[in-house]
Enzyme design. Structure first.
Site, PDB file in Angstrom:
ATOM      1  N   HIS A  68      -9.838   0.428   5.112  1.00 20.66           N
ATOM      2  CA  HIS A  68      -8.318   0.464   5.806  1.00 20.66           C
ATOM      3  C   HIS A  68      -8.443   1.966   7.139  1.00 20.66           C
ATOM      4  CE1 HIS A  68      -4.226   2.398   6.500  1.00 20.66           C
ATOM      5  NE2 HIS A  68      -3.523   1.501   5.587  1.00 20.66           N
ATOM      6  N   GLU A 124      -7.122   3.971   7.803  1.00 23.01           N
ATOM      7  CA  GLU A 124      -6.777   5.459   7.868  1.00 23.01           C
ATOM      8  C   GLU A 124      -8.057   6.255   6.805  1.00 23.01           C
ATOM      9  OE1 GLU A 124      -3.133   5.658   5.995  1.00 23.01           O
ATOM     10  OE2 GLU A 124      -1.984   5.053   7.226  1.00 23.01           O
ATOM     11  N   LYS A 174       0.442   4.390  -0.523  1.00 23.58           N
ATOM     12  CA  LYS A 174      -0.662   5.539   0.213  1.00 23.58           C
ATOM     13  C   LYS A 174      -0.377   6.701  -0.693  1.00 23.58           C
ATOM     14  CE  LYS A 174      -0.264   3.661   4.955  1.00 23.58           C
ATOM     15  NZ  LYS A 174      -0.019   3.438   5.806  1.00 23.58           N
ATOM     16  N   ASN A 211       0.927  -0.937   0.265  1.00 20.91           N
ATOM     17  CA  ASN A 211      -0.266  -0.066  -0.567  1.00 20.91           C
ATOM     18  C   ASN A 211       1.083   1.113   0.253  1.00 20.91           C
ATOM     19  OD1 ASN A 211      -1.628   2.041   0.002  1.00 20.91           O
ATOM     20  ND2 ASN A 211      -2.345   1.673   2.885  1.00 20.91           N
ATOM     21  N   SER A 216       3.676  -2.129  10.513  1.00 22.49           N
ATOM     22  CA  SER A 216       4.400  -2.222  10.886  1.00 22.49           C
ATOM     23  C   SER A 216       5.346  -3.516   9.704  1.00 22.49           C
ATOM     24  CB  SER A 216       4.735  -1.555  11.707  1.00 22.49           C
ATOM     25  OG  SER A 216       4.513   0.115  12.149  1.00 22.49           O
ATOM     26  N   GLU A 242      -5.555  -5.465  10.536  1.00 26.84           N
ATOM     27  CA  GLU A 242      -4.233  -4.273  10.663  1.00 26.84           C
ATOM     28  C   GLU A 242      -4.509  -3.452  12.328  1.00 26.84           C
ATOM     29  OE1 GLU A 242      -2.314  -3.196   6.753  1.00 26.84           O
ATOM     30  OE2 GLU A 242      -4.539  -1.761   6.345  1.00 26.84           O
ATOM     31  N   GLY A 249       1.757   2.113  10.880  1.00 23.43           N
ATOM     32  CA  GLY A 249       3.011   3.196  10.759  1.00 23.43           C
ATOM     33  C   GLY A 249       3.897   3.892  11.669  1.00 23.43           C
TER      34      GLY A 249
HETATM   35  C1  PEP Z   1      -0.552   0.100   5.725  1.00 20.43           C
HETATM   36  O1  PEP Z   1      -0.776   1.250   5.520  1.00 20.43           O
HETATM   37  O2  PEP Z   1      -1.896  -0.511   5.284  1.00 20.43           O
HETATM   38  C2  PEP Z   1       0.005  -0.531   6.724  1.00 20.43           C
HETATM   39  C3  PEP Z   1      -0.032  -1.797   7.698  1.00 20.43           C
HETATM   40  O3  PEP Z   1       1.020   0.524   7.063  1.00 20.43           O
HETATM   41  P1  PEP Z   1       2.450   0.147   7.449  1.00 20.43           P
HETATM   42  O4  PEP Z   1       3.321  -0.656   7.220  1.00 20.43           O
HETATM   43  O5  PEP Z   1       3.918   1.476   7.076  1.00 20.43           O
HETATM   44  O6  PEP Z   1       2.553  -0.272   9.411  1.00 20.43           O
END
Ligand code: PEP
Length: 251
Positions: A94, A96, A12, A10, A212, A166, A172
């Protein structure tokens, strides 16, 4: 049942056209066998990435879609448009989108079914905040997010779908769920799938961990019996790192 692992990047709202082209080309050239590799670049670079991965097995997805069909929805993108530019998958819900753009679980579900109607495979993202985990409400939160979709879905509709767990506190932040924490929630999601749609469907669906994921923790996370790959944010912006994560999913 053996499930082909899936690792999704992803991106973003990052990168520019030249970066999108070179990152996708590097990943396409070296993507390992035995894992499905999915790239979700920013919308404006979908065509660029589609061209870069065309001759490979790497597949394309979008990070979001609108729940309506074509029409007067300024600034939005429809499922049919995503199909038209070679997308096979789309992320829905997601964290976000849920938090920064106030997407309710009902709207996420509308997007999920719109994607399916257009022939896209939705990746339904669910996860709890740190406060919700610390209050002991993780399963309750996940259940509510799942039920918004499960309550409207048939087993037949679920066949081509993916669920990504998630934890919001791990996205992040550099804080990763431990393999045990991740596996426990994945097992819970699979049991919810089984009670809603039957064990065979539950066993066949891929459940991804996101939050992460890095090259050095991917293998231990993906070792979980119910963890079938990852949804990767920050670490998907570097080809070598992302490829190492893809490799970890093949083990
Ligand atoms: C994500 O945006 O779905 C995500 C898991 O980000 P990160 O790997 O940076 O934590």
């Amino acid at each position: 049942m053996s499930r082909t692992p899936l690792v999704a990047g992803n991106w973003k709202m990052n990168g520019r056209r030249s970066m999108a082209a070179s990152l996708a080309a590097e990943i396409a050239a070296a993507a390992p066998a035995g894992v499905e590799v999915l790239l979700c670049p920013p919308l404006v670079y979908l065509d660029t990435v589609a061209s870069a991965v065309q001759a490979s097995d790497v597949v394309l997805g979008a990070q979001n879609l609108d729940e309506h069909e074509d029409g007067a929805f300024t600034g939005e993108v429809s499922a049919e448009m995503l199909v038209d530019v070679a997308c096979r998958y789309v992320l829905v819900g997601h964290s976000e989108r849920r938090t920064l753009f106030a997407e309710s679980s009902a709207r996420v579900a509308d997007k999920f079914f719109r994607a399916l109607d257009a022939g896209l495979r939705p990746v339904l993202c669910v996860g709890e905040t740190l406060a919700e985990r610390e209050a002991g409400n993780t399963e309750q939160v996940i259940n509510a997010q799942l039920d918004a979709v499960f309550g409207r879905a048939t087993a037949e509709q679920m066949v081509d779908t993916v669920i990504a767990y998630e934890p919001v506190w791990a996205i992040g932040t550099g804080m990763t769920a431990s393999p045990e924490q991740a596996q426990a929630v994945h097992a819970h999601i699979r049991s919810r799938l089984a009670s809603s749609f039957g064990a065979p469907l539950a066993q066949s669906l891929r459940l991804l961990y996101g939050g992460s994921v890095k090259a050095d923790n991917a293998a231990s996370l993906f070792a979980g019996a119910d963890i079938d790959g990852g949804l990767v944010g920050g670490a998907s912006l570097d080809a070598a790192t992302f490829l190492a994560i893809c490799q970890a999913a093949t083990a």
